[in-house]
Scaffold this active site. Sequence first.
Site, mmCIF file in Angstrom:
data_model
loop_
_atom_site.group_PDB
_atom_site.id
_atom_site.type_symbol
_atom_site.label_atom_id
_atom_site.label_comp_id
_atom_site.label_asym_id
_atom_site.label_seq_id
_atom_site.Cartn_x
_atom_site.Cartn_y
_atom_site.Cartn_z
ATOM 1 N N HIS A 275 0.894 -1.125 0.025
ATOM 2 C CA HIS A 275 -0.069 0.107 0.266
ATOM 3 C C HIS A 275 1.029 1.186 -0.009
ATOM 4 O O HIS A 275 0.414 2.403 -0.527
ATOM 5 C CB HIS A 275 -0.829 -0.125 1.349
ATOM 6 N N ASN B 170 5.588 -12.997 -22.228
ATOM 7 C CA ASN B 170 6.335 -13.206 -20.914
ATOM 8 C C ASN B 170 6.016 -14.987 -20.811
ATOM 9 O O ASN B 170 6.809 -15.664 -20.556
ATOM 10 C CB ASN B 170 5.604 -12.837 -19.792
ATOM 11 N N ASP B 171 4.874 -15.209 -20.938
ATOM 12 C CA ASP B 171 4.515 -16.728 -20.669
ATOM 13 C C ASP B 171 5.030 -17.495 -22.242
ATOM 14 O O ASP B 171 5.557 -18.719 -22.059
ATOM 15 C CB ASP B 171 3.082 -17.157 -20.811
ATOM 16 N N CYS C 191 1.927 -7.253 -25.499
ATOM 17 C CA CYS C 191 1.864 -6.486 -24.155
ATOM 18 C C CYS C 191 2.978 -7.112 -23.224
ATOM 19 O O CYS C 191 2.746 -6.966 -21.997
ATOM 20 C CB CYS C 191 0.347 -6.832 -23.717
HETATM 21 C C1 PEP Z 1 2.542 -12.342 -20.929
HETATM 22 O O1 PEP Z 1 2.333 -13.244 -20.381
HETATM 23 O O2 PEP Z 1 3.257 -11.916 -21.650
HETATM 24 C C2 PEP Z 1 1.534 -11.534 -20.279
HETATM 25 C C3 PEP Z 1 1.573 -10.248 -20.808
HETATM 26 O O3 PEP Z 1 0.741 -11.888 -19.351
HETATM 27 P P1 PEP Z 1 1.191 -11.840 -17.922
HETATM 28 O O4 PEP Z 1 2.660 -11.055 -17.690
HETATM 29 O O5 PEP Z 1 0.214 -11.291 -16.833
HETATM 30 O O6 PEP Z 1 1.281 -13.526 -17.488
HETATM 31 MG MG MG Z 2 0.896 -14.476 -19.466
#
Ligand code: PEP
Ligand code: MG
Length: 571
Positions: free
Chosen positions: A194, A453-454, A501
């Site tokens: 917070h 990312n994933d 993203c």
């Molecule tokens: C991703 O996997 O690239 C993504 C944007 O989702 P998160 O980072 O929330 O898994």
């Molecule tokens: Mg993801």
Amino acid sequence: MRQERIIHGVVASVGTAIGKAVRTFDPLFVSFNFKLRPDQVRKEVERFRSSVEKSRVQLKRMQSELKRNSGPESSFLIDAHLLVLQDRLFVDRIIEKIETDWINAEWAIQQVSDDLFQAYDRLNDDYLRERRGDLDDIVRRLLHNLQSKPLPSFKKLPYDAILVGKLVPPSTLFELRSQRIVGLATETGSPLSHTAIMARSLEIPAIVGAAELAEVASGDLLIVDGERGVVIWSPSDETIARYKNRDRDGKKLRKKPGNSPSAPTVTEDSVQISLGANINFSEEVRSAAAHGCEFIGLYRTEFDFFREGKQPDEESLVADYSLVLKTAKGAPVTFRTIDVGIDQKSWDGVSMNLGVRGLRFCLENTDIFKKQLRSVYRASVHGPTRILLPFVSSVDDLDAAHLVIEEVRNELRARRQRYDSNVPIGVMIETPAAAQTCDLMASRVDFFCLGTNDLIQYYLVVDRSDQSVVHLYNPFHPAILRCLQQVYSLVRPTGKPVTVCGEMAADPPSAAVLLGLGFTSLSVNLAAYPRIQRMIRSVSMSKLKQLAADILKMHKPKEVEEKVRATVYRT
Ligand code: PEP
Ligand code: MG
């Protein structure tokens, strides 16, 4: 003179600040624990109740000031404190202890809060553990008020103060906020705390979790760099000059026509790139709007959904989502439906759980899924809304999600509740299966978001949360370049828009690779937004296309990275 030293931490609030350290000193509460005579008990309970009431009045005042000056979205922080004051497990147990054990209020507070602190410490969830801070903060306030001690005041602080401490409670930061405090740096804490949220609301640059700050003393010169996530201790004259210039350049850049954050983001050779922002908490939308972000490309809704440690009801979700849309001031907001493992241990988005997460979780928990969808649809009358489905691996998943979405829309029609019937539905491409079959998904969705990312972790078989394999997690790996090239070639003919993203879009060299491969829409976290905007404005698309063609022929990640860096930074 001490040598300049870089202390690493985590960005909690963007921006840079130069100033003198002011260490917060946690006064030892020399309060005495003692037994009462039976005839003193009633008075002691009264003393405790009036401390509760005094605290409540202070918090209410703070809350209305926050609402007035920083927008209503940060006032929930104070709600958490007010809730503790209403919590029977807390207040009533303290009174019970005073009455049955005949002990003074300070002692009773200590006993009850110690039990609760231990329970927090046993929690296996970072976010919930962070909520310990709320209790700590309220205990401190109650003790202050019991002893009629004045609350800390900023009037004695030097100008350009950077607050440094093991942990600075959010209400202290609020109470001390003033022109004098230019930055915050704490040894512990996380961006979920917070205090971090409060710093973002007050737009104070902040770094948290920087353990080495323990050695910093009051009066030491510091730079808080909320872009790189570091604190510079005893910066050299050159470093100070560099930061001051950067600040001046940044201001100049913002003033130059066409270079304001809200001006279109175009490359040197006039190719327009859409640049959006990723947010994890609803209150970040204010900063996104202030940055002039074109759209919110990813709102990870699970953080807010589980923020109070329990599920929100539909009405409060509608209110929160409506506020997000109103605050976005016409910029489209992409609500990604909950991406969480069933055990909720993994909902920090860094999941090792390859089982029930993302859309799978929602399809197994349709009551939660439907509640969230209803809320997003009901809020959609307040601004352009997009719904994004995470962690999808088959067309069957998508068909199942569409059935639920249709049910929700029918329910809303039956309830005569207004909603935007044209809310676009999109899918994350973040599993290898989705990367291979995105063309087959295209007829079922209005847009795509590429979650690198994933995608990278599943492509390279490298757990993104495991420090021991972090060196293997590499966006420049030829397998990733080929995968991205393939995704682009499958999506492009469908005519459906795609936004990247994942964090790959947030680092200038890897973002340049994405542009070269053809992706012209990126969405990045707010800390990265200015640097990605600067990078885009400084490169030529024709050069990046050539770069992409060259690196696709390379064999090793290192060669790729060197070539990319040389092009982007023109070394
Ligand atoms: C991703 O996997 O690239 C993504 C944007 O989702 P998160 O980072 O929330 O898994
Ligand atoms: Mg993801």
